[in-house]
Design an enzyme around this catalytic site. Structure first.
Site, PDB file in Angstrom:
ATOM      1  CE1 TYR A 101      -3.959   2.140   0.276  1.00 39.60           C
ATOM      2  CE2 TYR A 101      -2.654   3.324   1.907  1.00 39.60           C
ATOM      3  CZ  TYR A 101      -3.750   3.259   1.078  1.00 39.60           C
ATOM      4  OH  TYR A 101      -4.642   4.300   1.023  1.00 39.60           O
ATOM      5  CG  HIS A 132     -12.446   3.209  -2.866  1.00 39.68           C
ATOM      6  ND1 HIS A 132     -11.746   3.441  -4.044  1.00 39.68           N
ATOM      7  CD2 HIS A 132     -11.515   3.276  -1.874  1.00 39.68           C
ATOM      8  CE1 HIS A 132     -10.477   3.647  -3.767  1.00 39.68           C
ATOM      9  NE2 HIS A 132     -10.292   3.543  -2.466  1.00 39.68           N
ATOM     10  CB  SER A 159      -7.051   2.790  -2.802  1.00 41.92           C
ATOM     11  OG  SER A 159      -7.458   4.143  -2.651  1.00 41.92           O
TER      12      SER A 159
END
Length: 713
Positions: free
Chosen positions: A481, A681, A561
């Protein structure tokens, strides 16, 4: 229909033949995507954007909708040829289909919690009267829509246990409609609040109304693309119309700020944290015992984090990063006109992540090399030892009251499903309140924490999860991430177990940009330091190969994301290193991210494309702008995923990225996009959609990493 969950052995049974991995389709004739070149001058340079038309919401643009339909058909036709997809689909339906619960919230001797029964797509909200009472379903979102894409979002129970205010999330959107349930009658009241977003819900002490945050109602049909501006805190009194809700706090002179409110356990104070970026906020206090509810800002500016843990009368207990990058606990006396801050628990070598005041004790959560350690202190900050945890893993913050000695929290690890634990503050004792039974033999899953060095010598942790009989190099899924101070901590993910039990390796890299080592770790991966994030991830991949963990042509990477941005960036920078890439709901156009919905809030981590120095830095790694054909270097197989109702990272990012991937000569491997309907999302996605999504991703990754897949018996 999903089969009932049952206990299975691991898949590596010699008697079960592996399925063939070669799909019949090896050439890809991508549909032609029209170019409508948009030329613009930016800082003295000319830039051409051929696919800007794909930024338009597909639900309002027929051309974009047709493009998505054609792309989905291509992707579906290919994925359905993969023989491993059915195996993964069946197995995921089993491993994801088990009973799970959240930590209960206790109100007036009633325990409120969510739980998903097996074979249901969405978790329901239940109540238990007393510690040993029967569980009763109060809110079941599985009845709200035919496709179960509407979900229960934030919810809050009044102190008297009579009312629940809860958010309804429709089709994956970030927007919420707040409704109120009467617990005794189980009837939904007429109260309804629309256009709530990025909100908490906090009842007043008497249970006569609640506080929430919302934006102005978007004009026309602009809800999906509405800018994040004008956030404010309101109070809704039961039995009144939303138009009559009381404006509690806003900052019209600074409309970009978000305002999140919470109430003290004693009911006297409302605390409002105002922020435009991660890890820093101003703090405002409202004395609810007064009629005017006059806001008093006790911390101005946005230089550090200030999170109220609780209070004892006028004395606030606050977690802060002020002059403490790994955070500390301080007090602030509201009776002190000077607002003097007093340190009670100093900064430690470990990272203080959260704290709570329960049963007259401060319970503090620390990260030690990305693992949780829970410590307790008295209200003067004197240490009182640790809270015993079931093992090495991650613990969520306790649900409890400052005056109640009973509290609950969640605990998990990569090979330990999320359990609900009860904490007796007086006895400093932990017991199990709910432990799920999962259809995976977790005794055969081993977890290691290793460390490797990045390009600049920085030591980075990495978790490696695999079957106990997998000792040689094996196909590997590397996850990352690297942003917004979000730490990648050990937590059970049943979908990942479907990969691991087939003999694949799961690796999770704790790269910079996260919060594993405090604010400095985050700062080292943001703004001009963002390249460190990509270098750390590339170094993780090289480490896995050098150590013989990953097979030579068997490395897949995944991120979502900000992690989707990560995957897109490193594929451009080192296409030779990866065999498959799974960028999900990624931020792919770094020159225009701030122009969509809440994108301007990300400037704090990425920089501002309207400032030349930031623009140059963003352009250097923007996935959309750095797709780069090189002679003799093929791109990995890419399956990009997004959803039509994602109003956080709009799907146009992925559409433009995939259009450019398909237009360039990047080698023979597929470059595909998967667009989910009635989803956003990620939050609130129903179980059947999750099964289908992960089956597609794992089958795709297995094909291009050589993972041998067999039905699990």
């Amino acid at each position: 229909m999903k089969p009932k969950a049952m206990i299975f052995a691991l898949a590596a049974l010699a008697a079960v033949p592996a399925l063939a991995q070669e799909p019949p389709m090896e050439t890809f004739n991508y549909p032609e995507t029209k170019r409508l070149d948009v030329s613009e001058e930016l800082f003295g340079r000319t830039f051409v954007d051929p696919y800007r038309w794909l930024e338009t919401d597909l639900r309002s643009d027929d051309d974009v909708a047709r493009w998505v339909t054609t792309q989905n058909a291509l992707t579906r036709n290919y994925l359905d040829t993969l023989p491993t997809r059915d195996v993964f689909c069946d197995r995921l339906a089993s491993v994801l289909d088990y009973e799970q619960a959240t930590a209960p919230i206790k109100r007036a001797n009633r325990y409120f919690f969510t739980r998903n029964a097996t074979t249901t797509n969405q978790p329901a909200l239940l109540v238990r009267d007393g510690a040993t009472g029967e569980d009763q379903v109060l809110i079941d979102p599985n009845t709200w829509s035919e496709d179960n894409a509407d979900a229960l979002a934030e919810w809050s129970v009044s102190d008297n246990g009579k009312y629940i205010a809860y958010g309804v999330q429709s089709g994956g959107s970030d927007w919420r409609t707040i409704q109120v349930l009467d617990v005794d009658t189980q009837q939904v009241r007429q109260d309804e609040v629309k256009w709530a977003r990025f909100t908490q819900i906090a009842w007043d002490k008497a249970g006569k109304g609640f506080f929430y945050s919302s934006f102005p109602e978007p004009k026309g049909d602009a809800g999906a693309s509405a800018a994040v501006s004008g956030h404010a805190v309101y109070y809704h009194a039961l039995g009144t119309e939303q138009a009559d809700d009381r404006l509690v706090y806003s900052t019209p002179d600074d409309p970009k700020l978000l305002h999140l409110s919470d109430r003290s356990d004693d009911g006297r104070y409302l605390f409002i944290a105002s922020t435009a970026s991660v890890g820093v906020n101003a703090l405002t206090v409202i004395d609810l015992s007064t009629e005017d509810w006059a806001p008093r800002t006790v911390v101005e500016g946005f230089d550090a984090e200030w999170s109220v843990v609780g209070n004892s009368d006028d004395r606030l207990f606050i977690l802060t990063s002020d002059n403490a990058e790994r955070r500390k606990l301080v007090t602030l006396d509201l009776d002190d006109a000077e607002g003097k801050v007093v340190e009670i628990v100093p900064e430690d070598d470990a990272v203080l992540t959260r704290a709570v005041l329960v049963g007259g004790r401060l319970i503090a959560y620390y990260l030690v090399n990305a693992n949780t350690e829970v410590r307790r202190f008295n209200l003067n900050g004197t240490p009182e030892g640790k809270v015993d945890l079931p093992g090495i893993g991650s613990a969520a913050v306790m649900q409890g009251d400052a005056a109640d000695t009973e509290a609950f929290f969640l605990f998990s690890s990569y090979n330990m499903p999320i359990s609900v634990l009860r904490y007796d503050v007086d006895k400093n004792a932990v017991s199990t309140w709910f432990e799920p039974k999962v259809p995976v033999d977790l005794d055969r899953v081993k977890v290691e924490q290793r460390f490797y060095h990045s390009h600049d010598g920085t030591r980075v942790p990495i978790f490696i999860v695999r079957r106990d009989d997998v000792d040689a190099a094996a196909p590997t899924l590397l996850y990352g991430y690297g942003g917004y101070a979000v730490s990648q901590v050990p937590v059970y993910n049943p979908a990942q177990m479907a990969w691991v039990e087939q003999g694949g390796v799961l690796a999770v890299a704790n790269i910079r940009g996260g919060g594993e080592y405090g604010r400095a770790w985050h700062m080292a991966g943001r703004l001009v330091n963002k390249q460190n994030v990509f270098d750390d991830f590339i170094a993780a991949a090289e480490f896995l190969k050098a150590e013989g963990i990953t097979s030579e042509k068997g490395l897949a990477i995944q991120g979502e994301s900000n992690g989707g941005l990560l995957v897109g960036a490193v594929v451009n920078q080192r296409p030779d290193l990866f065999d498959a890439a799974l960028p999900g709901v990624g931020v792919m156009d770094m020159l225009r991210f701030h122009k969509f919905t809440g994108g301007a809030m990300w400037i704090s981590d990425f920089g501002n494309p309207d400032i030349e120095a930031d623009f140059d830095n963003l352009l250097a790694y923007s996935p959309y702008h750095n797709i780069n054909p090189r002679p003799g270097v093929d791109y990995p197989a890419i399956l990009a995923t997004t959803a039509e109702a994602d109003d956080r990272v709009v799907p146009g990012h992925t559409f433009k990225y995939v259009a450019r991937l398909q237009a360039e000569e990047l080698g023979p491997k597929p470059r595909l996009v998967r667009v989910e309907a009635r989803a956003g999302h990620g939050a609130g996605m129903p179980l059947d959609k999750l099964v289908s999504l992960y089956a597609d991703m794992w089958a795709f990754a297995a094909r291009w990493t050589g993972l041998k897949v067999a039905p699990v018996k």
